[in-house]
Design a protein around this motif. Structure first.
Motif, short mmCIF file in Angstrom:
data_model
loop_
_atom_site.label_atom_id
_atom_site.label_comp_id
_atom_site.label_asym_id
_atom_site.label_seq_id
_atom_site.Cartn_x
_atom_site.Cartn_y
_atom_site.Cartn_z
N GLY B 93 10.89 0.98 12.08
CA GLY B 93 9.92 1.68 12.49
C GLY B 93 9.45 2.29 11.52
O GLY B 93 7.59 1.99 10.67
N ARG B 94 10.20 2.53 10.25
CA ARG B 94 9.52 3.24 9.02
C ARG B 94 8.22 2.24 8.25
O ARG B 94 6.92 2.22 8.09
CB ARG B 94 10.44 2.90 8.13
CG ARG B 94 10.20 4.25 6.48
CD ARG B 94 10.98 4.23 5.34
NE ARG B 94 11.88 4.45 5.69
CZ ARG B 94 12.95 3.95 4.33
NH1 ARG B 94 12.94 5.24 4.11
NH2 ARG B 94 13.42 3.18 4.11
N GLU B 95 8.84 -0.01 8.41
CA GLU B 95 8.21 -0.12 7.54
C GLU B 95 6.55 -0.24 8.20
O GLU B 95 5.77 -0.65 8.07
CB GLU B 95 8.94 -1.32 7.69
CG GLU B 95 9.71 -1.40 6.97
CD GLU B 95 11.10 -0.81 6.58
OE1 GLU B 95 11.32 0.21 7.67
OE2 GLU B 95 12.23 -0.89 5.73
N HIS B 99 3.28 -0.38 7.01
CA HIS B 99 2.81 -1.21 6.80
C HIS B 99 0.88 -1.04 7.28
O HIS B 99 -0.12 -1.12 7.53
CB HIS B 99 3.09 -2.29 7.96
CG HIS B 99 1.91 -3.30 7.89
ND1 HIS B 99 1.65 -4.24 7.01
CD2 HIS B 99 1.39 -3.95 8.87
CE1 HIS B 99 1.13 -5.42 7.38
NE2 HIS B 99 0.91 -5.37 8.86
N LEU B 100 1.06 0.38 8.80
CA LEU B 100 -0.65 0.25 9.40
C LEU B 100 -1.03 1.38 8.05
O LEU B 100 -2.23 1.91 8.07
CB LEU B 100 -0.01 1.22 11.00
CG LEU B 100 0.22 0.25 11.58
CD1 LEU B 100 1.02 1.37 12.54
CD2 LEU B 100 -0.65 -0.54 12.09
N GLU B 101 -0.42 2.36 6.85
CA GLU B 101 -1.47 2.77 6.55
C GLU B 101 -1.71 2.17 5.37
O GLU B 101 -3.47 2.49 5.20
CB GLU B 101 0.13 3.92 5.73
CG GLU B 101 0.53 5.10 6.63
CD GLU B 101 1.66 5.99 6.14
OE1 GLU B 101 2.18 5.66 4.69
OE2 GLU B 101 2.26 6.78 6.26
N GLY B 105 -5.43 1.88 5.36
CA GLY B 105 -6.19 2.81 4.04
C GLY B 105 -6.44 3.89 4.66
O GLY B 105 -6.89 4.77 3.88
N CYS B 106 -5.47 4.53 5.70
CA CYS B 106 -5.51 6.29 6.09
C CYS B 106 -3.80 6.68 5.97
O CYS B 106 -2.78 5.92 5.99
CB CYS B 106 -5.63 5.92 6.82
SG CYS B 106 -5.90 6.03 8.47
N GLY B 107 -3.46 8.17 5.80
CA GLY B 107 -2.75 9.08 6.04
C GLY B 107 -2.09 9.36 7.72
O GLY B 107 -2.99 8.64 8.47
N VAL B 108 -0.81 9.66 7.99
CA VAL B 108 -0.44 9.59 9.55
C VAL B 108 -1.92 11.00 10.07
O VAL B 108 -1.70 11.53 8.73
CB VAL B 108 0.56 10.78 9.99
CG1 VAL B 108 1.46 11.20 11.23
CG2 VAL B 108 1.67 9.29 9.10
N ASN B 109 -2.41 11.56 11.34
CA ASN B 109 -2.95 12.41 11.31
C ASN B 109 -4.45 12.34 10.87
O ASN B 109 -5.48 13.03 10.58
CB ASN B 109 -2.65 13.72 10.98
CG ASN B 109 -1.23 14.07 12.24
OD1 ASN B 109 -1.06 13.51 13.70
ND2 ASN B 109 -0.52 15.26 11.31
N GLU B 110 -4.81 11.06 10.26
CA GLU B 110 -6.38 10.55 9.60
C GLU B 110 -6.40 9.30 10.63
O GLU B 110 -6.11 8.52 11.47
CB GLU B 110 -5.90 10.41 8.29
CG GLU B 110 -5.76 11.42 7.28
CD GLU B 110 -5.22 11.14 6.32
OE1 GLU B 110 -5.35 12.14 5.37
OE2 GLU B 110 -5.20 9.92 6.04
N LEU B 146 6.04 -7.30 11.93
CA LEU B 146 5.02 -6.59 10.89
C LEU B 146 3.94 -7.93 11.56
O LEU B 146 2.24 -7.17 11.87
CB LEU B 146 5.33 -6.88 9.85
CG LEU B 146 6.19 -5.66 9.47
CD1 LEU B 146 5.99 -6.17 7.30
CD2 LEU B 146 5.33 -3.92 9.44
N GLU B 147 4.19 -9.17 11.80
CA GLU B 147 3.24 -10.33 12.16
C GLU B 147 3.01 -10.05 13.27
O GLU B 147 1.58 -9.77 13.37
CB GLU B 147 3.78 -11.84 12.67
CG GLU B 147 4.44 -11.75 10.48
CD GLU B 147 4.83 -11.07 10.34
OE1 GLU B 147 6.30 -10.68 11.37
OE2 GLU B 147 5.70 -10.92 9.07
#
Ligand SMILES: Cc1cc2nc3c(=O)[nH]c(=O)nc-3n(C[C@H](O)[C@H](O)[C@H](O)COP(=O)(O)O)c2cc1C
Ligand code: SF4
Ligand code: FES
Lengths: 456, 165
Positions: B93-95, B99-101, B105-110, B146-147
């Motif tokens: 889950g952390r990966e 990966h999405l961040e 190009g953003c953090g959580v809640n962004e 991730l793929e």
């Protein structure tokens, strides 16, 4: 591997099993018809008592006994409320009933309403479960068109209504009194007990709150009779079959039906297909949702005294003790939701504690100081430990914070936080001490990422 | 600007109000209905709900802040919730989140650079046996790699036009 008969999951493999037509071809509503047309409410209640069914929501209270707590002299008709808030980390079983066989739950609701004298039932579903909500609403609509839900189910004068109520996303709403506040349109904050819901619940009326799986088992209890249903279990006073979940580091995570009293070894190695990676042995199991204290395979039952409830398993591994409400309490943990989280030896327990305490600090409703402050503080200390910034005294501090949370709060959430925390500290104390002393970061979760791609 | 419900949703509300002995009990479902239409729970939505259910706006506000599903700020057309509780973290889950961040190009809640996705962290979503997983809008996506996550995001991005929302 033992091939157990499918009872609650008898329609799971059938295409389109969520449709009334299909479900009915495979037995749906025959028990409701039988209950409405041939049985008195007291007879239904007696069968459920005979079934020895322990609540499937976590606390394991006998459903038949709970139904008996409704006041006989109330002027207000009781409500039936179904707890479909499924939010306990590691738990993903109720969803399968709602998505695959929603008519089983609707049928269970009808029979239960008849037994307890309720005319309105609310199914409180956690809001994220959009598929469950759609399937249930579809099933209720079909049952309404058929007249099963409505003025005269099966021709009997016992009007029924069933409504799905969509929650807003808050774990604490799974606690039954928080759920009732949420149903009434308020913040989901637990209420002081007593009064218990059976006396004063939804909208001030007597209310029975039961878990999805508990009520979905009622049709089979009526069909088979309470005694036959109960006797499927391997244990006394804890009847039937139930849904077992297994997640984490196993090859075949999932939900499986088996008799009450399966062992964790069977769940992990037979149903779960064994450890995810053959080079990483089993290290720890959280047996029934995140609030239940952790078990280790190397721990052996110590019960030489013939009167001890665990005596039959004296000298055996904890993972060879049958999973039951009473046996697991005697082991110092809880059966909870019967959905196990399995961890291999790549996992550091300090990191597990940090992950779980993040959950609890996020989900505390904040009404009670020991809970609000305690969950946040536990999490802060654990983040420091995992970041390599711990201090030697932190291990005792964690014990102290957790101890101060026990028994001092409005609801069982605080105990459900402190108990697993204390369990981890007791069984893996060395890891916490080492993390505090070494100053080395202890992040380990996710070490097996992408391996999941190989799992069907 | 005041908020009004669409005619279709008004009908749903009328039926909702028949289900409970109090008006107030329709609060959560009505907030969901409004959010579906407006995209978030704006101050105007709060006033509307308060008026229709005959309760104080401050009480509706108290409800909105209690539950994670109500957006108190505007969000992108797609909201991605990454489950980060134990069973998912054991399986990566952390990966997924990291990966999405990077990708967004953003953090959580962004919200992502392209304006199409808002990234959020979720607590256990009752899909632990299908970990790791994300929820995007109303749908669960389970057993991700991730793929497969990238392909999923590609698909949704292609179908999302920004600017018109
Ligand atoms: C913090 C907390 C969360 C709970 N979450 C749930 C839940 O998600 N689903 C559930 O059925 N019971 C949950 N329970 C248990 C309920 O309070 C209640 O005991 C249960 O719904 C009763 O149903 P049963 O007797 O059929 O098990 C929770 C309890 C606590 C203290
Ligand atoms: S124990 Fe925690 S969750 Fe329960 S009422 Fe108190 S603050 Fe809320
Ligand atoms: S831990 Fe992610 S769905 Fe349960």
């Amino acid at each position: 591997m033992a091939d157990f008969p499918k009872v609650l999951t008898s329609r799971y493999g059938i295409p389109q099993s969520h449709q009334l037509k299909v479900a009915e071809q495979h037995g749906a509503y025959s028990a409701a018809r039988q209950a409405f047309t041939t049985m008195k409410p007291e007879q239904i209640m007696a069968e459920v008592k005979d079934a020895n069914i322990r609540g499937r929501g976590g606390a394991g209270f006998p459903a038949g006994v709970k139904w008996g707590f409704l006041p006989k002299d109330s002027k207000l008709a009781p409500y039936l409320v179904i707890n479909a808030d499924e939010g306990e980390p590691g738990t993903f079983k109720d969803r399968t009933i709602m998505e695959i066989d929603p008519h089983r739950l609707v049928e269970g609701c009808l029979i239960t309403m008849r037994a307890v004298g309720a005319h309105v039932c609310y199914i409180y579903v956690r809001g994220e479960l959009v598929d469950s909500i759609k399937r249930l609403e579809g099933a209720i609509e079909e049952a309404r068109e058929r007249g099963y839900v409505g003025k005269q189910p099966f021709g009997v004068d016992h009007p029924t209504q069933i409504y799905v109520h969509m929650g807003g996303g808050a774990y604490i709403c799974g606690e039954e009194t928080a759920l009732l506040n949420s149903l009434e349109g308020m913040r989901g904050e637990p209420r002081l007990k007593p009064p218990f819901p059976a006396v004063k619940g939804a909208f001030g009326a007597p209310t029975i709150v039961n878990n999805v799986e508990t009520v979905a088992s009622v049709p089979d209890i009526i069909r088979l009779t309470g005694k036959v249903w109960s006797d499927q279990s391997r244990l006394p006073r804890d009847g039937g079959t139930r849904l077992y979940g297994v997640s984490g580091h196993v090859k075949k995570p999932g939900v499986y039906e088996a008799p009450v009293g399966l062992t964790l070894r069977e769940l992990i190695y037979d149903f779960g297909g064994g450890m995810l990676r053959d080079d990483r042995p089993l290290k720890a199991i959280i047996p029934g949702g995140s609030s239940t204290p952790v078990l280790r395979p190397e721990d052996l039952v110590h019960a030489p005294d013939a009167g001890h409830p665990l005596h039959p398993w004296h000298g055996k591994s904890h993972i060879d003790v049958p999973m039951g409400v009473d046996t697991f309490r005697a082991l110092g943990t809880m059966l909870g939701t019967c959905c196990a989280i399995v961890m291999d030896n790549s996992v550091q327990m300090v990191d597990v504690a940090r992950n779980l305490m993040h959950f609890y600090s996020h989900e505390s409703c904040g009404q009670c100081t020991p809970c609000r402050e305690g969950t946040g503080w536990l999490h802060d200390v654990l983040v420091n430990l995992c970041d390599g910034k711990g201090r030697p005294q932190d291990v005792d501090l964690l014990v102290e914070i957790a101890n101060n949370m026990m028994g001092n709060t409005i609801c069982a959430f605080a105990d459900g936080t402190a108990m697993p925390m204390l369990g981890l500290l007791q069984k893996f104390r060395d890891e916490f001490v080492a993390a505090a002393a070494s100053g080395v970061p202890a992040h380990s979760l996710g070490a097996t990422a992408r391996v999941s791609g190989g799992v069907a | 600007m005041t908020f009004t419900l669409s005619a279709e949703s008004e009908k749903i509300l009328d039926e909702l109000l028949t289900r409970y002995p109090t008006k107030r009990a329709a609060c959560l479902p009505l907030l969901h209905l409004c959010q579906r239409q407006a995209g978030w729970v704006s101050p105007e939505v709060i006033d509307f709900v308060a008026k229709r259910l005959e309760i104080a706006a401050s009480e509706v506000q108290g409800v909105v802040t209690f539950y994670t599903m109500y957006h108190q700020k505007q969000v992108a057309p797609n909201v991605v919730w990454v489950c980060r509780t134990l069973s998912c973290d054991l399986r990566g889950g952390r990966e997924l989140q990291h990966h999405l961040e990077k990708r967004f190009g953003c953090g959580v809640n962004e919200t992502s650079q392209d304006g199409k996705f808002t990234l959020k962290k979720a607590e256990c979503l009752a899909a632990c046996g299908q970990a790791p997983m994300v929820q995007i809008n109303d749908s669960y996506h389970e057993n991700l790699t991730l793929e497969s996550l990238d392909r999923l995001i590609d698909d949704i991005a292609a179908k999302t036009a920004v600017g018109k929302q």
